[in-house]
Motif scaffolding. Structure first.
Motif, short mmCIF file in Angstrom:
data_model
loop_
_atom_site.label_atom_id
_atom_site.label_comp_id
_atom_site.label_asym_id
_atom_site.label_seq_id
_atom_site.Cartn_x
_atom_site.Cartn_y
_atom_site.Cartn_z
N ARG A 628 38.45 41.25 39.03
CA ARG A 628 37.77 42.51 38.77
C ARG A 628 37.87 43.32 40.05
O ARG A 628 37.31 42.95 41.08
N ALA A 635 37.61 42.98 33.57
CA ALA A 635 38.45 42.00 34.26
C ALA A 635 39.91 42.20 33.88
O ALA A 635 40.25 42.61 32.77
N ALA A 712 35.82 38.63 41.54
CA ALA A 712 35.46 40.02 41.83
C ALA A 712 35.84 40.34 43.26
O ALA A 712 35.27 39.78 44.21
#
Length: 716
Positions: A628, A635, A712
């Protein structure tokens, strides 16, 4: 080859109509005659005439230079030749000639002379001189064997003197010819209106008597002779077919025939004249010379016939001349009529249609091809058409030649001008705009596709290419400005060449970074595949530069490349005074983030799932992770292209397989086994080392139950 649009087709049709109408219009009527002249010359040069002059149904008895130099004619006025002419005509008739036509006119008699001779005029002393000649004319005329000639004219008519007219019972026909506006004889009149009645011309009369028929007017309006409908493009004329260029007509010297009459060789006259149409005429160099369709290659004053009594003349051999003796014009007309061999010309409508069609073909070629290619096409098609026209002319069909050739050349020039002024403006703009941004072959592809970038922007499916040098700032600080510029020029040039050679467009350079796109401005259905291939080639090229280029020595440069495919707005974007052809969309932002994401995984090239899918099965891939990126909630699965599918090494395949096993364990929360799998390749593969550390950490401290296998990224 460019693509023709609807506007181009309309322009080509209008140009063809214009040029075709101009070059077949009455003011340029001479082009029709010029076509006949060129076809006559080309047929003679390429095909010739295989006919034997001895088979000609027409022969000429020539009052030539030899006649004037031979006694008893030498030094004598022509009015005194009449008795000898009558004797020779009698011998020719006895030899079996079908009919004799006069292409010479004796407008007066020596008996009419007013010149004083002693105490009386010469004429009165010569009374009865023409008696034998007139008796011979009467005998031949009564047998249907003789036709005298005359010239019809409102100003200066010329005909035989009254005693001759009376002797032949007014059996006289016109010798007038049809002269085109350029003073060239290409056609022969078929009849003349005399006292309100149509009277056949000399050639028609002779052919009719030879065939034992009379000319008739068919329901179609055509003149028919013995069932032969005489073709007539110009009303009441027959187009002359100079198939043998005059050499197909045997020619006998009048002087030799007079000597043969004295000799009494009747067999010679039978061999030479039996069953023939005979024309008596002058072939002097200074008298009655005519320009005809033979003028371009030259015609001949017949082929010398066999000799009877006099030795062969020492005069120079016959050579082709632009103007021939008029008697051979009539001889050609008679032979054409007897052999049904007159030229058939297309009428005005068909000539115009053919000219317009040929011009339209060339106009379309000029629209499709570059000017040089269009000119070559015109030359080739004109040669091919000329060959067809000559083949048709062999069979006496005259297709227009100069009109289509000139009309199509004019259409070519006008279409090139049209393209320069109107049709190719967009193309020239495109070439100028992208000359420094795209490879020439890409520009050509874009021009050929006919799909120009819309000014202001348009949605296109593209693949974005972002690249950046790793740690370049610290490297640049250790270099002089000259060294830095040299290094960057070498690097950017090498990478740009590869990008452009694969159809990419370099949008901009930002320091050491390159922003490029594939799929615009040139429309490229395989843009994703070409972008991936370019990225692999760029990576290979950097390794070569590091190894062999002096500017790169000791620096060990590495770069990161991000690829993403999707919809984007491309076009000229900026202010009213300054704009660039560039791209804007989330697709661009994601590609930029993927370039930066490489540093987390130690990879050189990272592509989105969209790019991987659109590139097909051309490459060997490994799935790296699901990430992400900063500024995006969704995503993204990311992939690394390893190599061309056919070029993947065994070691690469092994790393990919082990990595896939570890990733599957990772996503299944089996972190211990994932750590073991990734650990197998951790020393050789930075991405495996990253996951081995993360898996080991989760083995010791497992994540919460709501954990998802998405990485992330916090930075760019």
């Amino acid at each position: 080859m460019r693509r023709i649009g609807g506007r181009d087709i309309v322009a080509a049709i209008l140009i063809a109509l214009l040029t075709g109408a101009i070059f077949t219009s009455p003011p340029l009527q001479t082009l029709q005659g010029l076509s006949l002249d060129i076809l006559t010359a080309m047929r003679w040069k390429l095909v010739g005439d295989s006919r034997d002059p001895a088979t000609s149904p027409v022969v000429v008895v020539a009052i030539d230079g030899e006649t004037y130099d031979t006694p008893p004619f030498k030094g004598s006025p022509t009015q005194t030749w009449t008795r000898e002419i009558g004797r020779v005509l009698g011998s020719i008739t006895e030899g079996g000639a079908k009919v004799i036509g006069f292409d010479v006119i004796f407008p007066s008699s020596i008996e009419q002379s007013e010149i004083p001779f002693g105490d009386a005029a010469l004429g009165s002393r010569m009374k009865g001189f023409d008696r034998d000649y007139l008796i011979a004319l009467r005998k031949l005329s009564d047998g249907g064997k003789l036709v005298l000639g005359e010239i019809l004219s409102n100003d200066h008519p010329e005909g035989p003197y009254p005693a001759q007219r009376l002797a032949v019972r007014n059996n006289v026909r016109a010798l007038n010819v049809h002269t085109d506006p350029d003073d060239v004889i290409r056609r022969m009149p078929l009849s003349f209106s005399i006292e309100g009645k149509p009277v056949p011309a000399m050639a028609v009369e002779l052919a009719a008597r030879a065939n034992g028929a009379k000319p008739e007017i068919a329901p179609s309006g055509a003149t028919e002779l013995s069932g032969y409908a005489i073709p007539s493009a110009v009303s009441n004329t027959s187009t002359l077919n100079f198939r043998g260029m005059g050499r197909d007509v045997p020619t006998y010297s009048f002087a030799d025939l007079r000597a043969c009459t004295e000799k009494g060789d009747r067999d010679f006259f039978r061999r030479a004249f039996e069953g023939k149409v005979v024309l008596l005429g002058s072939i002097l160099n200074f008298d009655d010379r005519k320009l005809t369709s033979m003028r371009l290659s030259g015609g001949y004053d017949g082929t010398p016939g066999a000799r009877c009594a006099l030795p062969i003349s020492t005069a120079a051999a016959s050579k082709p001349r632009s103007a021939i003796a008029g008697v051979f014009v009539h001889a050609t007309a008679v032979r054409n009529l007897m052999e049904h061999d007159a030229v058939t010309e297309l009428g005005f409508p068909m000539r115009t249609i053919l000219t317009i069609a040929f011009a339209a073909i060339i106009a379309c070629a000029a629209c499709l091809l570059a000017p040089s290619g269009a000119l070559m096409a015109w030359f080739g098609l004109t040669l091919a058409y000329a060959a067809i026209a000559v083949s048709a002319f062999v069979h006496a069909l005259a297709l227009p030649l100069t009109e289509p050739a000139l009309a199509s050349l004019a259409a070519l020039a006008i279409m090139i001008g049209y393209r320069f002024v109107l049709a190719d403006r967009d193309e020239r703009f495109l070439r100028r705009s992208f000359a420094y941004y795209l490879a020439p072959e890409v520009i050509e592809t874009m021009v050929a596709s006919g799909k120009m970038p819309a000014l202001g922007g348009e949605m296109r499916n593209v693949t974005m290419f972002f690249s950046d040098l790793s740690g370049f700032s610290s490297i640049a600080e250790a270099m002089t400005p000259v060294e830095l510029v040299t290094l960057m020029n070498e690097y950017l040039s090498a990478m740009t060449d590869i990008i452009q050679s694969h159809g990419g467009y370099v949008d901009k350079y930002i320091g050491d970074s390159i922003v490029a796109m594939f799929g615009a401005p040139a429309d490229d259905p395989a843009h994703a595949r070409n972008a991936v291939r370019a990225a692999l080639k760029c990576h290979e090229k950097l390794a070569e530069l590091n190894a062999g280029n002096p500017a790169f020595a000791g620096h060990g440069l590495s770069h990161r490349i991000g690829l993403n495919s999707g919809e984007a707005v491309v076009g000229n974007i900026g202010s009213r005074r300054r704009f660039n052809y560039t791209v804007m969309s989330d697709t661009v932002n994601v590609a930029s983030r993927l370039e930066g994401a490489n540093k987390y995984y130690g990879t050189a090239i990272m592509a989105s799932e969209t790019t991987m899918t659109q590139s097909g099965d051309a490459f060997a891939w490994r799935e790296l992770d699901a990430i992400r990126v900063l500024g995006r909630g969704e995503a993204i699965k990311v992939f690394e292209p390893r190599a061309e599918k056919s070029a993947e090494s065994a070691e690469q395949a092994k790393v990919t397989a082990v990595y896939a096993e570890g990733l599957a364990r990772w996503r299944a929360r089996d972190f211990a086994k994932a750590a073991d799998a990734f650990g197998q390749m951790a020393k050789a593969d930075p991405a495996s080392a990253l996951f081995a550390r993360r898996a080991a950490a989760f083995t010791a401290n497992p994540p919460p139950p709501d954990w998802t296998p998405v990485n992330a990224l916090e930075g760019k």
